[in-house]
Design a protein around this motif. Structure first.
Motif, mmCIF file in Angstrom:
data_model
loop_
_atom_site.group_PDB
_atom_site.id
_atom_site.type_symbol
_atom_site.label_atom_id
_atom_site.label_comp_id
_atom_site.label_asym_id
_atom_site.label_seq_id
_atom_site.Cartn_x
_atom_site.Cartn_y
_atom_site.Cartn_z
ATOM 1 N N GLU A 84 45.586 34.505 34.459
ATOM 2 C CA GLU A 84 44.921 33.599 33.521
ATOM 3 C C GLU A 84 44.628 34.324 32.206
ATOM 4 O O GLU A 84 44.217 35.483 32.207
ATOM 5 C CB GLU A 84 43.612 33.111 34.146
ATOM 6 C CG GLU A 84 42.704 32.298 33.248
ATOM 7 C CD GLU A 84 43.263 30.912 32.956
ATOM 8 O OE1 GLU A 84 42.831 30.314 31.964
ATOM 9 O OE2 GLU A 84 44.119 30.447 33.718
ATOM 10 N N ARG A 86 42.790 35.846 29.101
ATOM 11 C CA ARG A 86 41.426 36.375 29.004
ATOM 12 C C ARG A 86 40.674 35.668 27.895
ATOM 13 O O ARG A 86 40.295 36.250 26.884
ATOM 14 C CB ARG A 86 41.449 37.885 28.758
ATOM 15 C CG ARG A 86 41.495 38.757 29.992
ATOM 16 C CD ARG A 86 42.624 38.417 30.895
ATOM 17 N NE ARG A 86 42.720 39.338 32.032
ATOM 18 C CZ ARG A 86 43.548 39.147 33.041
ATOM 19 N NH1 ARG A 86 44.355 38.096 33.079
ATOM 20 N NH2 ARG A 86 43.591 40.008 34.035
ATOM 21 N N ARG A 90 33.935 33.373 31.953
ATOM 22 C CA ARG A 90 34.603 34.072 33.051
ATOM 23 C C ARG A 90 34.772 33.225 34.308
ATOM 24 O O ARG A 90 35.846 33.217 34.923
ATOM 25 C CB ARG A 90 33.836 35.361 33.366
ATOM 26 C CG ARG A 90 34.042 36.428 32.317
ATOM 27 C CD ARG A 90 33.183 37.642 32.564
ATOM 28 N NE ARG A 90 31.805 37.446 32.142
ATOM 29 C CZ ARG A 90 30.902 38.418 32.097
ATOM 30 N NH1 ARG A 90 31.229 39.652 32.447
ATOM 31 N NH2 ARG A 90 29.672 38.178 31.696
ATOM 32 N N ARG A 93 37.472 30.710 33.932
ATOM 33 C CA ARG A 93 38.811 31.272 34.118
ATOM 34 C C ARG A 93 39.166 31.303 35.603
ATOM 35 O O ARG A 93 40.290 30.971 36.000
ATOM 36 C CB ARG A 93 38.864 32.697 33.580
ATOM 37 C CG ARG A 93 38.619 32.860 32.110
ATOM 38 C CD ARG A 93 38.748 34.337 31.758
ATOM 39 N NE ARG A 93 37.912 34.711 30.633
ATOM 40 C CZ ARG A 93 37.677 35.954 30.266
ATOM 41 N NH1 ARG A 93 38.204 36.956 30.968
ATOM 42 N NH2 ARG A 93 36.919 36.232 29.235
ATOM 43 N N HIS A 141 43.303 40.882 38.995
ATOM 44 C CA HIS A 141 43.134 39.853 37.963
ATOM 45 C C HIS A 141 41.679 39.387 37.899
ATOM 46 O O HIS A 141 41.105 39.237 36.813
ATOM 47 C CB HIS A 141 44.046 38.661 38.247
ATOM 48 C CG HIS A 141 45.469 38.874 37.841
ATOM 49 N ND1 HIS A 141 45.842 39.165 36.547
ATOM 50 C CD2 HIS A 141 46.624 38.823 38.564
ATOM 51 C CE1 HIS A 141 47.161 39.294 36.481
ATOM 52 N NE2 HIS A 141 47.648 39.092 37.685
ATOM 53 N N SER A 144 39.429 41.928 36.364
ATOM 54 C CA SER A 144 39.680 41.969 34.922
ATOM 55 C C SER A 144 38.984 40.813 34.219
ATOM 56 O O SER A 144 38.386 40.991 33.154
ATOM 57 C CB SER A 144 41.186 41.918 34.661
ATOM 58 O OG SER A 144 41.450 41.900 33.271
ATOM 59 N N HIS A 145 39.044 39.615 34.819
ATOM 60 C CA HIS A 145 38.365 38.456 34.228
ATOM 61 C C HIS A 145 36.856 38.666 34.193
ATOM 62 O O HIS A 145 36.175 38.184 33.286
ATOM 63 C CB HIS A 145 38.687 37.186 35.024
ATOM 64 C CG HIS A 145 40.087 36.693 34.841
ATOM 65 N ND1 HIS A 145 40.645 36.472 33.598
ATOM 66 C CD2 HIS A 145 41.049 36.366 35.744
ATOM 67 C CE1 HIS A 145 41.882 36.040 33.746
ATOM 68 N NE2 HIS A 145 42.161 35.969 35.033
#
Length: 228
Positions: A84, A86, A90, A93, A141, A144-145
């Motif tokens: 997804e 960035r 959050r 996402r 992922h 990271s989000h």
């Protein structure tokens, strides 16, 4: 004479990639509903409408090679679901990534079931690595989000445990005739993620800081609900 409109359509030879994709799709459909050891190359050939030698031409390693290739194909699609951009809140996402993930489950239930099917005699360290690769990619992922650059053990475990719960919920959802509706399932899974983060926060300072940041963002956007 046969009228032009009733003429038999001309045969179109498939490209190498098209034929390979056809064989993989046929294999995934069979592996989803039967144990892999119960599926023969003849079954795959029949499902694809081709000859057994043609299947061997594309997969000279036999059923094991075909099985692993089919798993890898489904895995690659699932990994993309969590990729997804960035941008935006959050948790929003995460919800969008879940939308894609659950859409894959809904539209490709055969491939999803085959990917996660365990306990097969044809299962090897390579097939296990393929499935685990999806889980690890999804976890990376998600972290990271969340904006966590150096996640600690408890936070990493929490995210990976939740991914396992999403997998289980998806398989149960298929068994339960795809109920509840996808949007309800998505919201429920997002709520569970926030809940497990809160539990971990009571034991881990890094997760506690993250949960506090998510809560502050949620309060700043009261009109967006879960769009943290």
């Amino acid at each position: 004479m046969t009228p032009p409109s009733a003429a038999t359509p001309a045969y179109r030879r498939l490209s190498v990639e098209e034929r390979r994709s056809q064989l993989l799709d046929s294999a995934l459909g069979l592996f989803a509903h039967r144990a892999p050891e119960e599926v023969s190359l003849d079954d795959v050939a029949e499902a694809a409408g081709v000859s057994r030698p043609l299947v061997y031409r594309y997969f000279p390693g036999g059923k094991q090679q075909l099985y692993e290739a089919a798993l890898r194909s489904a895995a690659e699609e699932l990994e993309k679901c969590f990729d997804e951009p960035r941008e935006g809140p959050r948790i929003a996402r995460l919800a969008r990534a879940l939308d894609r993930y659950l859409a894959f489950v809904d539209e490709h239930d055969a491939g999803f079931s085959a990917l996660l099917q365990g306990g097969s005699v044809v299962e090897t360290s390579r097939t296990t690595a393929i499935v685990d690769g999806v889980r690890r990619a999804a976890a990376e992922h998600i972290l990271s989000h969340l904006g966590v650059t150096d996640p600690g053990l408890r936070l990493r475990m929490t995210v990976r445990m939740w991914i396992t719960a999403v997998e289980a919920a998806s398989l149960i959802w298929l068994d339960e005739d795809k109920q509840p509706p996808l949007d309800e399932l998505r919201d429920w899974l997002v709520d569970q993620f926030v809940a497990v983060l809160s539990v971990t926060a009571s034991r881990d300072a890094q997760t506690a800081t993250l949960v506090q940041a998510l809560e502050l963002a949620r309060r700043a956007r009261p009109a967006e609900g879960n769009g943290t």
